[in-house]
Design a protein around this motif. Structure first.
Motif, PDB file in Angstrom:
ATOM      1  N   GLU A 173      -1.666 -14.049   6.263  1.00 58.67           N
ATOM      2  CA  GLU A 173      -2.263 -13.425   7.446  1.00 58.67           C
ATOM      3  C   GLU A 173      -3.736 -13.128   7.204  1.00 58.67           C
ATOM      4  O   GLU A 173      -4.129 -12.725   6.108  1.00 58.67           O
ATOM      5  CB  GLU A 173      -1.547 -12.115   7.795  1.00 58.67           C
ATOM      6  N   TYR A 174      -4.537 -13.337   8.236  1.00 59.76           N
ATOM      7  CA  TYR A 174      -5.940 -12.933   8.271  1.00 59.76           C
ATOM      8  C   TYR A 174      -6.712 -13.421   7.048  1.00 59.76           C
ATOM      9  O   TYR A 174      -7.372 -12.645   6.349  1.00 59.76           O
ATOM     10  CB  TYR A 174      -6.053 -11.408   8.415  1.00 59.76           C
ATOM     11  N   LYS A 216       0.825  -1.210   0.000  1.00 60.39           N
ATOM     12  CA  LYS A 216       0.000   0.000   0.000  1.00 60.39           C
ATOM     13  C   LYS A 216       0.860   1.261   0.000  1.00 60.39           C
ATOM     14  O   LYS A 216       0.371   2.340  -0.329  1.00 60.39           O
ATOM     15  CB  LYS A 216      -0.918  -0.006   1.218  1.00 60.39           C
ATOM     16  N   GLY A 236      -9.868  -3.938   3.619  1.00 55.03           N
ATOM     17  CA  GLY A 236     -10.489  -4.411   4.847  1.00 55.03           C
ATOM     18  C   GLY A 236      -9.492  -5.136   5.730  1.00 55.03           C
ATOM     19  O   GLY A 236      -8.277  -5.118   5.510  1.00 55.03           O
ATOM     20  N   LYS A 237     -10.025  -5.821   6.741  1.00 47.33           N
ATOM     21  CA  LYS A 237      -9.171  -6.456   7.736  1.00 47.33           C
ATOM     22  C   LYS A 237      -8.908  -7.929   7.462  1.00 47.33           C
ATOM     23  O   LYS A 237      -8.040  -8.533   8.090  1.00 47.33           O
ATOM     24  CB  LYS A 237      -9.807  -6.299   9.126  1.00 47.33           C
ATOM     25  N   ILE A 238      -9.671  -8.552   6.547  1.00 47.21           N
ATOM     26  CA  ILE A 238      -9.470  -9.969   6.239  1.00 47.21           C
ATOM     27  C   ILE A 238      -9.609 -10.176   4.737  1.00 47.21           C
ATOM     28  O   ILE A 238     -10.151  -9.333   4.014  1.00 47.21           O
ATOM     29  CB  ILE A 238     -10.489 -10.875   6.977  1.00 47.21           C
ATOM     30  N   ARG A 239      -9.097 -11.330   4.266  1.00 44.19           N
ATOM     31  CA  ARG A 239      -9.389 -11.808   2.924  1.00 44.19           C
ATOM     32  C   ARG A 239     -10.254 -13.042   3.075  1.00 44.19           C
ATOM     33  O   ARG A 239      -9.913 -13.957   3.826  1.00 44.19           O
ATOM     34  CB  ARG A 239      -8.108 -12.146   2.157  1.00 44.19           C
ATOM     35  N   SER A 240     -11.343 -13.090   2.354  1.00 45.53           N
ATOM     36  CA  SER A 240     -12.318 -14.157   2.560  1.00 45.53           C
ATOM     37  C   SER A 240     -12.789 -14.712   1.226  1.00 45.53           C
ATOM     38  O   SER A 240     -12.988 -13.976   0.251  1.00 45.53           O
ATOM     39  CB  SER A 240     -13.516 -13.609   3.356  1.00 45.53           C
ATOM     40  N   PRO A 246      -4.515  -9.316   3.754  1.00 48.62           N
ATOM     41  CA  PRO A 246      -5.593  -8.416   3.331  1.00 48.62           C
ATOM     42  C   PRO A 246      -5.032  -7.088   2.811  1.00 48.62           C
ATOM     43  O   PRO A 246      -4.082  -6.547   3.364  1.00 48.62           O
ATOM     44  CB  PRO A 246      -6.409  -8.206   4.609  1.00 48.62           C
ATOM     45  N   HIS A 247      -5.634  -6.592   1.766  1.00 50.01           N
ATOM     46  CA  HIS A 247      -5.297  -5.273   1.255  1.00 50.01           C
ATOM     47  C   HIS A 247      -6.519  -4.367   1.210  1.00 50.01           C
ATOM     48  O   HIS A 247      -6.387  -3.156   1.073  1.00 50.01           O
ATOM     49  CB  HIS A 247      -4.691  -5.382  -0.146  1.00 50.01           C
ATOM     50  N   GLU A 304      -9.723 -15.974   5.859  1.00 50.53           N
ATOM     51  CA  GLU A 304     -10.883 -16.715   6.360  1.00 50.53           C
ATOM     52  C   GLU A 304     -11.608 -17.350   5.180  1.00 50.53           C
ATOM     53  O   GLU A 304     -11.883 -16.685   4.180  1.00 50.53           O
ATOM     54  CB  GLU A 304     -11.829 -15.798   7.149  1.00 50.53           C
ATOM     55  N   ASP A 338      -3.231 -16.038  12.160  1.00 55.30           N
ATOM     56  CA  ASP A 338      -4.601 -15.542  12.294  1.00 55.30           C
ATOM     57  C   ASP A 338      -5.490 -15.948  11.119  1.00 55.30           C
ATOM     58  O   ASP A 338      -6.213 -15.122  10.552  1.00 55.30           O
ATOM     59  CB  ASP A 338      -4.595 -14.020  12.444  1.00 55.30           C
TER      60      ASP A 338
END
Length: 603
Positions: free
Chosen positions: A380-381, A272, A352-356, A349-350, A383, A400
């Motif tokens: 990381e992060y 970023k 928001g807080k998670i990649r889903s 994630p780029h 879901e 996480d």
């Protein structure tokens, strides 16, 4: 890392001293932030009665009431493997070992190894890295940086002469078939000099047209910097077409299948915080080689990311759907927004807080290039995601993640899994280290004893995955498929009443097959392969393999309660279900993540 009062907690770094009783002995202690410790002893006289001989140990450390404790995982003479040592802490920069004060001298080196290897090898790697950096700096001086024109050396009638790259004026560019070269005619007005610069094509004979153009553009930048990328691709294609006796007057198609990046990818630093000049350089590279306009179509992005960088196609589709437009493609502004997701080493994630709900693949050579060394990967992060690392890694971190499927081909050092829940892992590694994980399954190949800590309800079974090049990668990492220590688990949070881990029964085993239908890499099979070692009930019940090194005294204050053996399979048991992932477009028609594995097992 350490909750003792500040003055009683040693800071991270190197501690040394040179005194020991009746003989001079040099101690060198290294405390690292990832709980790894290295301790070396070198007597001035190898016959010294103080220690008897030179020795070295490596292990893990943690705080104690009056100092620090050490668990030794690897040893060369000296204290025994799996034994413990204690050190008193005098102050934040002084520790006491065997009545010898070791004082802090310097910070931790950046490249200490995470596996049980010689410390000197790490220093050798540092020296090699410095030499590489110096070579890169020498090359960079050829180009313009910070607005200053770079100097290059050319030949004149009077001999070698230094000129500025900006002084070169290109007059003509043409093919010289007999020389198998592109010939650049140029002038340097200040010297009243007209000369020719050959761009030899033999050096890129093993690359396709687009990849050859990229490499030649980098190697001959002062002479080719003003040349359009598509024009260079066209000239290379015409040269090869003529050499083969074919008719190739129309040139190559706009979208070509590109070879994998040979070294570190241009997007290795993508984040970023990346600046516009860096992003513009990568965007221009992709556009010049693949597009007839100032935008990238989905086909162009697939060629650049899936073929050249080694990403999975599903991830490319996801990125294009997020930032591109089906009608107009992806312009520079959209490319800038997508750029952080093009870092092959950081699956994080780029937005928001998670990649889903995503499927991500890293193909062979994507983490360091086909000709480069393997690098670290971080997840990381994530879901409800699926991640398939189909290449060799130097080290891996998984933090996480929840309800995700994660596969790593051979990792040359350690895979760290921390704060993960309800995930399914297929991992091949030198050593597995988990912390604060819950309800996770591991189909594991581990060259050394897996280590778990502060974790519960972990389930283990042998590695049972296959992907194109899997067997070759095991050979590359020097993993002996007959020596899998998957069930030799050491629990730093062991309890006498029960085990925090278990062995999967046959009914919970699920095999994995990763198919890469559009992947073509020389020397590797196109179809998935594995270890060829089937999982049997006898294999699940087998005793753990003994370490080839001397075990020594066990860590007495941490009980190691082994789990019960799994029950025999029912008479109705047939075969294992197989999770098949096919990297071809978006993953549609099924769930994504660990829930899909549960669905297969219920079937």
């Amino acid at each position: 890392l350490c909750s003792m009062p500040p003055m009683a907690c040693p800071i991270l770094g190197i501690y040394t001293n040179e005194s020991c009783g009746d003989g001079r002995t040099f101690y060198r202690l290294c405390l690292r932030e990832d709980d790894v410790i290295t301790l070396e002893c070198t007597p001035e006289n190898l016959g010294s009665s103080c220690e008897g001989n030179e020795w070295k140990v490596q292990g893990f450390w943690w705080k104690a009431d009056n100092g620090i404790n050490i668990f030794i995982s690897s040893t060369q003479r000296g204290p025994m493997r799996f034994s413990t040592l204690s050190m008193d802490v005098k102050d934040s920069k002084t520790v006491i070992f065997r009545e010898t004060q070791l004082r802090w001298t310097e910070p931790v080196p950046h490249l200490l190894p995470d596996k049980d290897t010689e410390l000197r090898k790490a220093y050798q790697q540092i020296d090699e890295l410095k030499a590489t950096v110096q070579g890169l700096q020498k090359r960079l001086r050829m180009y313009e940086e910070d607005g200053l024109p770079a100097r290059i050396e050319i030949q004149s009638k009077e001999g070698p002469v230094q000129i500025l790259s900006s002084e070169i004026e290109i007059k003509r560019i043409g093919l010289k078939q007999k020389m198998n070269s592109i010939l650049v005619e140029y002038e340097v007005p200040r010297l009243s000099l007209r000369a020719y610069h050959p761009v030899e094509l033999a050096s890129v004979a093993d690359l396709d047209d687009a990849a050859a153009a990229i490499q030649l553009h980098q190697e001959h930048r002062p002479w080719l910097s003003h040349m359009d990328g598509k024009q260079l691709v066209s000239m290379i294609s015409r040269s090869r077409g003529s050499a083969a006796g074919g008719d190739n007057k129309k040139g190559p198609p706009l979208r070509q299948k590109m070879s994998r990046v040979p070294g570190a990818p241009e997007t290795a630093r993508a984040s970023k915080r990346s600046k516009q000049p860096e992003i513009q350089k990568v965007f221009d590279l992709a556009v010049n080689m693949l597009s007839s306009s100032e935008t990238l179509s989905l086909r162009d992005l697939l060629s650049f990311m899936a073929d050249y960088l080694g990403f999975g196609e599903a991830e490319v589709f996801t990125i294009f759907n997020l930032f591109g437009d089906a009608a107009s493609g992806m312009n520079f502004d959209a490319f800038t927004k997508a750029y952080p997701m093009m870092n092959p080493f950081m699956l994080i994630p780029h937005i928001g807080k998670i990649r889903s709900g995503e499927a991500m693949v890293r193909k062979v050579g994507s983490l360091g290039g086909l000709k480069g060394s393997s690098q670290q990967a971080s997840l990381e992060y994530l879901e409800d995601c699926e991640v398939y690392i189909c290449t060799v890694t130097a080290q891996a971190f998984v933090d996480d993640c929840k309800r995700s499927v994660i596969m790593f081909g051979p990792c040359e050092s350690s895979v760290f899994v921390r704060n993960c829940e309800d995930c399914v892992f297929w991992l091949a590694t030198q050593q597995l280290r988990t912390r604060d994980c819950k309800n996770c399954k591991f189909f594991l190949y581990s060259k050394t004893e897996p280590v778990i800590e502060s974790s519960e309800d972990l389930a283990f079974a042998p590695w049972c995955a296959e992907y194109p090049g899997c067997g070759e990668h095991f050979q590359q990492a020097r993993f002996d498929r007959q020596r899998n220590m998957w069930n030799a688990v050491f629990d730093f949070s062991g309890k006498p009443s029960h085990a925090n881990w278990r062995i999967m029964p046959m009914e919970e085993v699920c095999t994995l097959r990763v198919e890469l239908p559009n992947e073509e890499v020389a020397g590797l099979p196109s179809k998935p392969n594995g270890l060829g070692t089937p999982i049997t009930y006898e294999a699940l019940c087998a005793d753990p393999l003994a370490s080839e090194e001397s075990c020594g005294q066990s860590m007495g204050n941490i009980p190691q309660t082994r789990p019960s053996l799994p029950p025999a399979p029912k008479a109705s048991f047939g075969s294992f279900p197989t999770l098949v992932f096919r990297d071809q477009g978006l993953l549609e028609g099924r769930k994504v993540g660990a829930d899909y594995v549960s669905f297969l097992l219920r079937l």
